[in-house]
Enzyme design. Structure first.
Site, PDB file in Angstrom:
ATOM      1  N   GLY A  14      10.440  18.842  46.063  1.00 46.94           N
ATOM      2  CA  GLY A  14      11.457  19.549  45.298  1.00 46.94           C
ATOM      3  C   GLY A  14      12.806  18.855  45.202  1.00 46.94           C
ATOM      4  O   GLY A  14      13.838  19.518  45.141  1.00 46.94           O
ATOM      5  N   ASN A  16      13.906  17.165  42.583  1.00 47.78           N
ATOM      6  CA  ASN A  16      14.452  17.512  41.256  1.00 47.78           C
ATOM      7  C   ASN A  16      14.938  18.958  41.241  1.00 47.78           C
ATOM      8  O   ASN A  16      15.946  19.276  40.611  1.00 47.78           O
ATOM      9  CB  ASN A  16      13.396  17.285  40.168  1.00 47.78           C
ATOM     10  CG  ASN A  16      13.340  15.825  39.748  1.00 47.78           C
ATOM     11  OD1 ASN A  16      14.259  15.336  39.094  1.00 47.78           O
ATOM     12  ND2 ASN A  16      12.283  15.132  40.141  1.00 47.78           N
ATOM     13  N   ARG A  67      -8.025  29.715  36.710  1.00 46.83           N
ATOM     14  CA  ARG A  67      -6.665  29.390  36.290  1.00 46.83           C
ATOM     15  C   ARG A  67      -5.954  30.593  35.640  1.00 46.83           C
ATOM     16  O   ARG A  67      -4.799  30.886  35.990  1.00 46.83           O
ATOM     17  CB  ARG A  67      -6.747  28.203  35.318  1.00 46.83           C
ATOM     18  CG  ARG A  67      -5.752  27.109  35.582  1.00 46.83           C
ATOM     19  CD  ARG A  67      -6.001  25.943  34.643  1.00 46.83           C
ATOM     20  NE  ARG A  67      -6.873  24.955  35.240  1.00 46.83           N
ATOM     21  CZ  ARG A  67      -6.472  24.014  36.088  1.00 46.83           C
ATOM     22  NH1 ARG A  67      -5.205  23.939  36.445  1.00 46.83           N
ATOM     23  NH2 ARG A  67      -7.321  23.151  36.582  1.00 46.83           N
ATOM     24  N   MET A  92       2.105  20.546  40.203  1.00 41.29           N
ATOM     25  CA  MET A  92       0.892  19.733  40.064  1.00 41.29           C
ATOM     26  C   MET A  92      -0.339  20.518  39.603  1.00 41.29           C
ATOM     27  O   MET A  92      -1.461  20.165  39.948  1.00 41.29           O
ATOM     28  CB  MET A  92       0.591  19.013  41.389  1.00 41.29           C
ATOM     29  CG  MET A  92       1.711  18.111  41.872  1.00 41.29           C
ATOM     30  SD  MET A  92       2.156  16.836  40.671  1.00 41.29           S
ATOM     31  CE  MET A  92       0.776  15.717  40.893  1.00 41.29           C
ATOM     32  N   ARG A  93      -0.140  21.579  38.856  1.00 42.47           N
ATOM     33  CA  ARG A  93      -1.272  22.311  38.278  1.00 42.47           C
ATOM     34  C   ARG A  93      -1.263  22.158  36.771  1.00 42.47           C
ATOM     35  O   ARG A  93      -0.198  22.249  36.144  1.00 42.47           O
ATOM     36  CB  ARG A  93      -1.195  23.818  38.591  1.00 42.47           C
ATOM     37  CG  ARG A  93      -1.238  24.189  40.039  1.00 42.47           C
ATOM     38  CD  ARG A  93      -2.473  23.741  40.757  1.00 42.47           C
ATOM     39  NE  ARG A  93      -3.697  24.372  40.261  1.00 42.47           N
ATOM     40  CZ  ARG A  93      -4.923  23.934  40.561  1.00 42.47           C
ATOM     41  NH1 ARG A  93      -5.082  22.858  41.304  1.00 42.47           N
ATOM     42  NH2 ARG A  93      -5.982  24.552  40.100  1.00 42.47           N
ATOM     43  N   LEU A  95      -1.811  23.653  33.175  1.00 44.28           N
ATOM     44  CA  LEU A  95      -1.606  25.014  32.678  1.00 44.28           C
ATOM     45  C   LEU A  95      -2.503  25.270  31.474  1.00 44.28           C
ATOM     46  O   LEU A  95      -2.767  24.356  30.679  1.00 44.28           O
ATOM     47  CB  LEU A  95      -0.136  25.192  32.288  1.00 44.28           C
ATOM     48  CG  LEU A  95       0.851  25.060  33.456  1.00 44.28           C
ATOM     49  CD1 LEU A  95       2.274  24.880  32.953  1.00 44.28           C
ATOM     50  CD2 LEU A  95       0.756  26.274  34.376  1.00 44.28           C
ATOM     51  N   ASN A 109       9.618  19.903  31.323  1.00 49.02           N
ATOM     52  CA  ASN A 109       9.024  19.156  32.442  1.00 49.02           C
ATOM     53  C   ASN A 109       9.734  17.815  32.571  1.00 49.02           C
ATOM     54  O   ASN A 109      10.263  17.294  31.588  1.00 49.02           O
ATOM     55  CB  ASN A 109       7.532  18.920  32.156  1.00 49.02           C
ATOM     56  CG  ASN A 109       6.840  18.135  33.256  1.00 49.02           C
ATOM     57  OD1 ASN A 109       6.998  18.430  34.443  1.00 49.02           O
ATOM     58  ND2 ASN A 109       6.067  17.121  32.885  1.00 49.02           N
ATOM     59  N   HIS A 111       8.988  13.826  33.749  1.00 50.05           N
ATOM     60  CA  HIS A 111       7.888  12.891  34.013  1.00 50.05           C
ATOM     61  C   HIS A 111       8.483  11.512  34.317  1.00 50.05           C
ATOM     62  O   HIS A 111       9.397  11.065  33.609  1.00 50.05           O
ATOM     63  CB  HIS A 111       6.961  12.821  32.794  1.00 50.05           C
ATOM     64  CG  HIS A 111       5.817  11.886  33.002  1.00 50.05           C
ATOM     65  ND1 HIS A 111       4.739  12.208  33.808  1.00 50.05           N
ATOM     66  CD2 HIS A 111       5.582  10.632  32.548  1.00 50.05           C
ATOM     67  CE1 HIS A 111       3.894  11.183  33.819  1.00 50.05           C
ATOM     68  NE2 HIS A 111       4.384  10.226  33.072  1.00 50.05           N
ATOM     69  N   ALA A 175      17.481   8.397  38.855  1.00 52.70           N
ATOM     70  CA  ALA A 175      17.754   8.685  37.430  1.00 52.70           C
ATOM     71  C   ALA A 175      17.268  10.079  37.063  1.00 52.70           C
ATOM     72  O   ALA A 175      17.922  10.798  36.298  1.00 52.70           O
ATOM     73  CB  ALA A 175      17.087   7.633  36.556  1.00 52.70           C
TER      74      ALA A 175
END
Ligand code: GRF
Length: 218
Positions: A14, A16, A67, A92-93, A95, A109, A111, A175
């Protein structure tokens, strides 16, 4: 100014999430973090959020048959907290289309690559393997396909000749911590909108590139 009620979904450390929480701790920031939710009950990020006084919730995906049932539990928490925006931060799931559609243009999100290059995992190892000179990170709206969706902001980060995966990851992560709050601010204050599956900046020339480099890219 009403601040957008925002949830952060995490699965791990966590960092971020912490960057987003720190930015939103300032009253004038247009998003307020009202919930941190993890699918991993012992994710270290949960304790960091709780220590900062943020409401946390663990929903172990392993406890659900499928799910959609897991996501129904997540959605119930988001509803209970009146969440308006969702930030995925190392969540990390995968959707389902239904969940992604329910949060269309309200879920973003981060990346660790310059999308659309290097989707998926292990981005830094692959960039080094390919001899890339510049990599970076991307904040984008979430769509059904993984690591795809209108790009809100990107930061470029140099790859050094002697980089290891870890060193490059650390430089990109720095960054990320600058970029994600910047991107959330643009989303929450209404500066960005999506038109034709591209992000446009309100009040700016439509050809303005969606490129924002944080001051420190290492
Ligand atoms: C970050 O590199 C992010 O870009 C990726 O997963 C990592 C999460 O790290 N999606 P953290 O949990 O925010 O520290």
């Amino acid at each position: 100014m009403s601040r957008k009620r925002t949830a952060i979904l995490i699965s791990g450390r966590g960092s971020n999430m912490v960057a987003l929480m720190e930015a939103s701790a300032i009253d004038t920031f247009p998003a307020e973090i009202v919930l941190v939710l993890s699918n991993v009950p012992d994710a270290p990020g949960l304790a960091k959020a709780a220590a900062a006084g943020i409401q946390t919730k663990a929903i172990d995906h392993k406890a659900f048959e499928d799910r959609p049932q897991f996501e129904a539990a997540v959605q119930a928490e988001l509803d209970a907290a009146d969440v308006e925006l969702v930030c995925l931060a190392g969540f990390m799931r995968l959707l389902t289309d239904e969940f992604v559609t329910a949060w269309h243009n309200r879920m973003i999100n981060i990346h660790p690559s310059l999308l659309p290059s290097y989707k998926g995992l292990d981005t830094h190892r692959r960039v080094i393997r390919d001899g890339g000179r510049i990599t970076g990170c991307t904040v984008h709206y979430v769509r059904s396909q993984m690591d795809q969706g209108p790009i809100i902001a990107q930061a470029a980060v140099p790859v050094h000749a002697d980089d290891t995966d870890e060193r490059l990851a650390a430089r990109v992560l720095e960054a990320e911590h600058a970029l994600y709050p910047m991107a959330l601010e643009l989303v929450a204050n209404g500066t960005v909108r999506v038109a034709g599956e591209k992000v446009r900046f309100e009040g700016k020339d439509l050809d303005q590139p969606a490129l924002l480099s944080p001051a420190k890219t290492g």
